[in-house]
Design an enzyme around this catalytic site. Structure first.
Site, PDB file in Angstrom:
ATOM      1  N   TYR A 236      48.441  40.967   9.155  1.00  0.00           N
ATOM      2  CA  TYR A 236      47.387  40.978   8.138  1.00  0.00           C
ATOM      3  C   TYR A 236      47.813  40.083   6.985  1.00  0.00           C
ATOM      4  CZ  TYR A 236      44.118  42.718   4.581  1.00  0.00           C
ATOM      5  OH  TYR A 236      43.155  42.819   3.614  1.00  0.00           O
TER       6      TYR A 236
ATOM      7  N   ASP B  69      54.355  34.795   4.706  1.00  0.00           N
ATOM      8  CA  ASP B  69      53.573  35.692   3.858  1.00  0.00           C
ATOM      9  C   ASP B  69      54.475  36.864   3.506  1.00  0.00           C
ATOM     10  OD1 ASP B  69      51.960  37.503   2.667  1.00  0.00           O
ATOM     11  OD2 ASP B  69      50.420  37.557   4.238  1.00  0.00           O
TER      12      ASP B  69
ATOM     13  N   LYS C   1      52.127  42.265  -4.336  1.00  0.00           N
ATOM     14  CA  LYS C   1      52.669  43.626  -4.336  1.00  0.00           C
ATOM     15  C   LYS C   1      53.812  43.796  -5.361  1.00  0.00           C
ATOM     16  CE  LYS C   1      50.387  44.981  -0.244  1.00  0.00           C
ATOM     17  NZ  LYS C   1      50.113  44.320   1.023  1.00  0.00           N
TER      18      LYS C   1
HETATM   19  C1  LIG Z   1      48.844  43.428   1.243  1.00  0.00           C
HETATM   20  C2  LIG Z   1      49.024  42.157   1.970  1.00  0.00           C
HETATM   21  C3  LIG Z   1      48.170  41.055   1.755  1.00  0.00           C
HETATM   22  C4  LIG Z   1      46.928  41.146   0.920  1.00  0.00           C
HETATM   23  O1  LIG Z   1      47.201  41.344  -0.428  1.00  0.00           O
HETATM   24  P1  LIG Z   1      46.011  41.867  -1.365  1.00  0.00           P
HETATM   25  O2  LIG Z   1      46.619  41.867  -2.725  1.00  0.00           O
HETATM   26  O3  LIG Z   1      45.648  43.219  -0.849  1.00  0.00           O
HETATM   27  O4  LIG Z   1      44.884  40.910  -1.236  1.00  0.00           O
HETATM   28  C5  LIG Z   1      48.476  39.864   2.385  1.00  0.00           C
HETATM   29  N1  LIG Z   1      49.541  39.752   3.183  1.00  0.00           N
HETATM   30  C6  LIG Z   1      50.372  40.783   3.409  1.00  0.00           C
HETATM   31  C7  LIG Z   1      51.561  40.588   4.296  1.00  0.00           C
HETATM   32  C8  LIG Z   1      50.134  42.023   2.829  1.00  0.00           C
HETATM   33  O5  LIG Z   1      50.947  43.046   3.101  1.00  0.00           O
END
Ligand SMILES: *Cc1c(COP(=O)(O)O)cnc(C)c1O
Length: 458
Positions: free
Chosen positions: A154, A254, A282
């Site tokens: 994701y 990511d 995060k």
């Molecule tokens: C949470 C997450 C996202 C998305 O971040 P948001 O701030 O919710 O848009 C993208 N990539 C990874 C790996 C994530 O864990």
């Protein structure tokens, strides 16, 4: 109720129930992000009023040991006094200027110092924005269209990334969500995690008449967290690095979840692999809406106003969010490797004892963990990609989740999510969690019929 009563069954949450009914009349599904709705585990979501350290308090006065941590950001636990003070001080000076501030410079400097591959970084407001922009930079840099993502990974909800696997590694992307056009998904290719040979075949298959790669970027969660925690196989990330470099493909890590989580330097620091571009979020935002993307200076030099890749944001680098992120990262940097080692050991103990409890009662289980992120999968495993994660018994997970919730343990309400131990969790919290798990698992055995206990039930 008292905190984490291992004997507890049905806990009353009438105020949460009433609020959820009110919410459903004005918010789709009663929530502002889908997994909060508890659809995967049954029951109503819990409405919270307060968090302190590792503990959450709901609107009915129940307390929980929290392993969600707002889905990752709260490495220091809830309402860390120094972070709260920094937020308050920043807010008192004005919440947004839409103009540069010193704090965002200090923050960018700190990011570049802590994350090995960052030479330049741009602040945004969500992880979704960060991955979207990083892909735009990769396409702008290479002049190529196609991107590769991992099945079950994701990267936020941008159109091109809402794509799961088609039938087979080289299948062109099929949109996962209504409202995503075929056009937006067509250039997204999907391969299974931890399968370097599949990635090599995919890269070999997507070359133009002159033999030049058509792939702009490979984007990965360097430790998967969004199919549950699934670490990279030894050598996998190194293999991706070599393969992408050989074909002029931009490698994007990511690290929205793994950044400052699996090590101070993120997964790239932990595994010693240098991506071209990195996405952060995060923990970087310390619990406020803040994220970032960055990497090689030559690539980031294409971003407006320097170059032709456009990307902007009214609240980007927002001073209140930057204060939260800056103070969170400063505290983590001050604690240094010893904090990460301590968290890793505490998490490892929690995981091995959870596995032991499952084995005691004969429940098929696999526990994956990296640093302070972990997932208990209800399958005999091993779980090393999305397909094997999906072998988990989600009904058993749902029962376990509810039994733990009623014993004051707040886990992610889905089998396919990572849980987090924070710096505020103590050995005592872990002990109480294990005590609750022992009771919860015993209850599951009593509930389950022999066929229900069979592993590999989708
Ligand atoms: C949470 C997450 C996202 C998305 O971040 P948001 O701030 O919710 O848009 C993208 N990539 C990874 C790996 C994530 O864990």
């Amino acid at each position: 109720m008292s905190l984490c009563d291992p004997k507890r069954r049905e806990v009353a949450r009438p105020r949460s129930r009433a609020l959820f009914l009110r919410a459903a009349a004005v918010l789709p599904g009663g929530v502002n992000s889908p997994v909060r709705a508890f659809r995967a585990v049954g029951g109503d979501p819990v409405f919270f009023v307060r968090g302190r350290g590792a503990i959450l308090e709901d609107v009915d006065g129940n307390e929980y040991i929290d392993y969600v941590g707002s889905w990752g950001p709260l490495m220091l636990g809830h309402a860390h006094p120094e972070v709260v003070a920094a937020i308050a001080a920043a807010a008192a000076n004005g919440t947004s200027f839409g103009a540069p501030t010193e704090a965002e410079v200090a923050f960018a400097e700190l990011l570049c110092r802590l994350v090995p591959s960052l030479e330049r970084v741009r602040l945004v407001s969500s992880g979704t924005e960060a991955t979207m922009a990083a892909l735009r930079v990769a396409r702008g840099f290479t002049g190529r269209s196609k991107i590769v993502k991992i099945d079950g990974a994701y990267h936020g909800h941008a159109d091109a990334l809402l794509v799961r696997a088609g039938s087979g590694a080289a299948t062109l992307g099929i949109p996962d969500s209504a409202g995503v056009t075929e056009g937006a998904a067509r250039d997204t290719l999907v391969v299974p995690w931890n399968d370097l040979a599949a990635m090599e075949r995919l890269v070999a298959a997507h070359r133009d008449a002159t033999g030049r790669s058509e792939i702009a970027a490979v984007i990965v969660e360097p430790v998967c967290g969004n199919m549950g925690c699934v670490p990279p196989a030894p050598g996998y990330l190194q293999g991706l690095r070599a393969l992408t470099a050989a074909h002029g493909i931009v490698l994007i890590f990511d690290e929205v979840m793994t950044g400052f989580r699996v090590a101070l330097g993120g997964a790239q620091g932990r595994y010693g692999v240098r991506p071209d571009l990195t996405c952060l979020g995060k923990i970087a935002g310390g619990g406020l809406p803040l994220a970032a993307y960055g990497g090689r200076a030559d690539m980031m030099g294409l971003v407006a106003p320097l170059g032709p890749v456009y990307q902007a944001g009214t609240l980007s680098g927002n001073p209140v969010a930057v204060a939260a992120g800056l103070h969170t990262l400063r505290l983590l940097a001050q604690s240094g490797p010893s904090l990460y080692e301590e968290l890793e050991q505490r998490t490892a103990r929690l995981c091995s004892e959870l596995l032991g409890l499952c084995q005691e009662v004969g429940v098929p289980a696999t526990v994956n963990h990296v640093g302070s992120m972990f997932t208990l999968f209800f399958t005999k495993g091993p779980v090393n990609d999305y397909a094997t994660a999906k072998n988990s018994d989600v009904n058993l997970f749902a029962q376990f989740f509810r039994a733990m919730l009623d014993r004051g343990i707040y886990l992610p309400p889905s089998q396919f999510e990572a849980a987090f131990v924070s710096a505020a969790h103590t050995d005592e919290h872990v002990d109480r969690t294990l005590e609750a798990a022992r009771e919860a698992l015993r209850g599951l055995r009593e509930l389950a019929s022999p066929t229900e206990m069979a592993p590999h039930r989708g």
